[in-house]
Motif scaffolding. Structure first.
Motif, PDB file in Angstrom:
ATOM      1  N   UNK A  37       0.236  -0.905   0.328  1.00 39.29           N
ATOM      2  CA  UNK A  37      -0.295  -0.392  -0.255  1.00 39.29           C
ATOM      3  C   UNK A  37       0.507   1.267   0.249  1.00 39.29           C
ATOM      4  N   UNK A  38       1.203   1.566  -1.252  1.00 36.46           N
ATOM      5  CA  UNK A  38       2.276   2.902  -1.552  1.00 36.46           C
ATOM      6  C   UNK A  38       1.227   3.611  -1.738  1.00 36.46           C
ATOM      7  N   UNK A  39       2.108   4.370  -2.550  1.00 31.83           N
ATOM      8  CA  UNK A  39       1.592   5.814  -3.367  1.00 31.83           C
ATOM      9  C   UNK A  39       1.235   5.339  -4.858  1.00 31.83           C
ATOM     10  N   UNK A  40       0.565   5.099  -5.543  1.00 34.17           N
ATOM     11  CA  UNK A  40       0.722   4.674  -7.330  1.00 34.17           C
ATOM     12  C   UNK A  40       2.067   4.763  -7.739  1.00 34.17           C
ATOM     13  N   UNK A  41       2.165   5.880  -7.709  1.00 33.57           N
ATOM     14  CA  UNK A  41       3.293   6.041  -8.610  1.00 33.57           C
ATOM     15  C   UNK A  41       4.893   5.272  -8.456  1.00 33.57           C
ATOM     16  N   UNK A  42       4.821   5.625  -7.094  1.00 30.13           N
ATOM     17  CA  UNK A  42       6.225   4.196  -6.726  1.00 30.13           C
ATOM     18  C   UNK A  42       5.762   3.294  -6.674  1.00 30.13           C
ATOM     19  N   UNK A  43       4.606   2.409  -6.819  1.00 32.48           N
ATOM     20  CA  UNK A  43       4.476   1.468  -7.108  1.00 32.48           C
ATOM     21  C   UNK A  43       4.828   0.839  -8.643  1.00 32.48           C
ATOM     22  N   UNK A  44       4.601   2.477  -9.311  1.00 32.71           N
ATOM     23  CA  UNK A  44       4.456   2.276 -11.002  1.00 32.71           C
ATOM     24  C   UNK A  44       6.227   2.053 -11.631  1.00 32.71           C
ATOM     25  N   UNK A  45       6.904   3.179 -10.432  1.00 38.77           N
ATOM     26  CA  UNK A  45       8.193   3.129 -11.146  1.00 38.77           C
ATOM     27  C   UNK A  45       9.419   1.852 -10.648  1.00 38.77           C
ATOM     28  N   UNK A  46       8.755   1.428  -9.834  1.00 40.52           N
ATOM     29  CA  UNK A  46       9.685  -0.107  -9.534  1.00 40.52           C
ATOM     30  C   UNK A  46       8.827  -1.819 -10.353  1.00 40.52           C
ATOM     31  N   UNK A  47       7.308  -1.085 -10.533  1.00 36.66           N
ATOM     32  CA  UNK A  47       7.289  -2.429 -11.245  1.00 36.66           C
ATOM     33  C   UNK A  47       8.067  -1.723 -12.985  1.00 36.66           C
ATOM     34  N   UNK A  48       8.229  -1.198 -13.451  1.00 36.57           N
ATOM     35  CA  UNK A  48       9.973  -0.718 -14.463  1.00 36.57           C
ATOM     36  C   UNK A  48      10.453  -1.288 -13.742  1.00 36.57           C
ATOM     37  N   UNK A  49      11.331  -0.695 -13.551  1.00 29.72           N
ATOM     38  CA  UNK A  49      12.384  -0.842 -13.245  1.00 29.72           C
ATOM     39  C   UNK A  49      12.688  -2.707 -12.648  1.00 29.72           C
ATOM     40  N   UNK A  50      11.113  -3.213 -12.635  1.00 33.73           N
ATOM     41  CA  UNK A  50      11.367  -5.109 -12.630  1.00 33.73           C
ATOM     42  C   UNK A  50      11.428  -5.536 -13.714  1.00 33.73           C
ATOM     43  N   UNK A  51      10.560  -4.606 -15.095  1.00 32.87           N
ATOM     44  CA  UNK A  51      10.645  -4.954 -16.521  1.00 32.87           C
ATOM     45  C   UNK A  51      11.478  -5.056 -17.176  1.00 32.87           C
ATOM     46  N   UNK A  52      12.864  -4.321 -15.961  1.00 32.60           N
ATOM     47  CA  UNK A  52      14.368  -4.359 -17.286  1.00 32.60           C
ATOM     48  C   UNK A  52      15.045  -5.731 -17.426  1.00 32.60           C
ATOM     49  N   UNK A  53      14.443  -6.617 -18.050  1.00 30.76           N
ATOM     50  CA  UNK A  53      14.466  -7.470 -18.354  1.00 30.76           C
ATOM     51  C   UNK A  53      15.700  -7.757 -19.713  1.00 30.76           C
ATOM     52  N   UNK A  54      14.779  -6.591 -20.098  1.00 32.47           N
ATOM     53  CA  UNK A  54      15.581  -6.314 -21.777  1.00 32.47           C
ATOM     54  C   UNK A  54      16.691  -6.152 -21.568  1.00 32.47           C
ATOM     55  N   UNK A  55      16.985  -5.080 -20.720  1.00 30.32           N
ATOM     56  CA  UNK A  55      18.423  -4.642 -20.450  1.00 30.32           C
ATOM     57  C   UNK A  55      19.364  -5.419 -19.904  1.00 30.32           C
ATOM     58  N   UNK A  56      19.015  -6.571 -19.459  1.00 27.75           N
ATOM     59  CA  UNK A  56      20.432  -7.410 -18.709  1.00 27.75           C
ATOM     60  C   UNK A  56      20.569  -8.372 -20.475  1.00 27.75           C
ATOM     61  N   UNK A  57      18.924  -8.459 -21.062  1.00 30.11           N
ATOM     62  CA  UNK A  57      19.204  -9.154 -21.982  1.00 30.11           C
ATOM     63  C   UNK A  57      19.990  -8.950 -23.239  1.00 30.11           C
ATOM     64  N   UNK A  58      19.998  -7.487 -23.374  1.00 28.00           N
ATOM     65  CA  UNK A  58      21.282  -6.780 -24.186  1.00 28.00           C
ATOM     66  C   UNK A  58      22.959  -5.911 -23.442  1.00 28.00           C
ATOM     67  N   UNK A  59      23.177  -6.215 -22.203  1.00 23.47           N
ATOM     68  CA  UNK A  59      23.773  -6.312 -21.559  1.00 23.47           C
ATOM     69  C   UNK A  59      24.641  -6.847 -21.277  1.00 23.47           C
ATOM     70  N   UNK A  60      23.930  -8.448 -20.706  1.00 28.69           N
ATOM     71  CA  UNK A  60      24.516  -9.834 -20.422  1.00 28.69           C
ATOM     72  C   UNK A  60      25.099 -10.963 -21.687  1.00 28.69           C
ATOM     73  N   UNK A  61      26.548 -11.948 -21.323  1.00 30.74           N
ATOM     74  CA  UNK A  61      26.449 -12.484 -21.903  1.00 30.74           C
ATOM     75  C   UNK A  61      24.809 -13.178 -22.283  1.00 30.74           C
ATOM     76  N   UNK A  62      25.496 -14.313 -23.415  1.00 30.11           N
ATOM     77  CA  UNK A  62      24.414 -15.039 -23.575  1.00 30.11           C
ATOM     78  C   UNK A  62      23.834 -16.045 -22.579  1.00 30.11           C
ATOM     79  N   UNK A  63      25.362 -16.781 -21.931  1.00 26.08           N
ATOM     80  CA  UNK A  63      25.410 -18.063 -21.071  1.00 26.08           C
ATOM     81  C   UNK A  63      23.964 -17.156 -19.575  1.00 26.08           C
ATOM     82  N   UNK A  64      25.126 -15.472 -19.758  1.00 25.74           N
ATOM     83  CA  UNK A  64      24.168 -15.409 -18.481  1.00 25.74           C
ATOM     84  C   UNK A  64      23.419 -15.750 -18.103  1.00 25.74           C
ATOM     85  N   UNK A  65      22.694 -14.835 -19.081  1.00 27.45           N
ATOM     86  CA  UNK A  65      21.352 -13.535 -19.020  1.00 27.45           C
ATOM     87  C   UNK A  65      20.264 -15.232 -19.559  1.00 27.45           C
TER      88      UNK A  65
END
Length: 92
Positions: A37-65
């Protein structure tokens, strides 16, 4: 505000460094924050960061990803991520 910073920085540091130990703690804490039960924008920011999966796909080597499980969040499209992972990523 301070809690948002801690969750966001832990997620970004863990993703950028590919540090499983940080992510093992940061992801559950971020999920708890998003579903709390936090401010909606705060939850949205963290939810967005949880979606940074593609950043990992781009920056990590294939085996680690491949060791990184897809996020399990209602705003994360596993189908799109699976498709995107088959595409060649062109730097802009």
């Amino acid at each position: 505000m301070q809690q948002i910073f801690f969750h966001a920085s832990d997620l970004l540091i863990g993703l950028w460094r590919g540090d499983k130990d940080i992510l093992d703690e940061a992801i559950p804490n971020a999920n708890k924050f998003v579903h709390g039960k936090r401010l909606q924008w705060g939850r949205a920011v963290i939810a967005y960061l949880l979606g940074l999966y593609q950043l990992a796909a781009y920056t990590w080597d294939k085996e680690l990803f491949q060791q990184l499980p897809m996020p399990n969040h209602k705003s994360f499209s596993k189908e799109y991520a699976a498709w995107r992972n088959t595409q060649t990523i062109q730097p802009t």
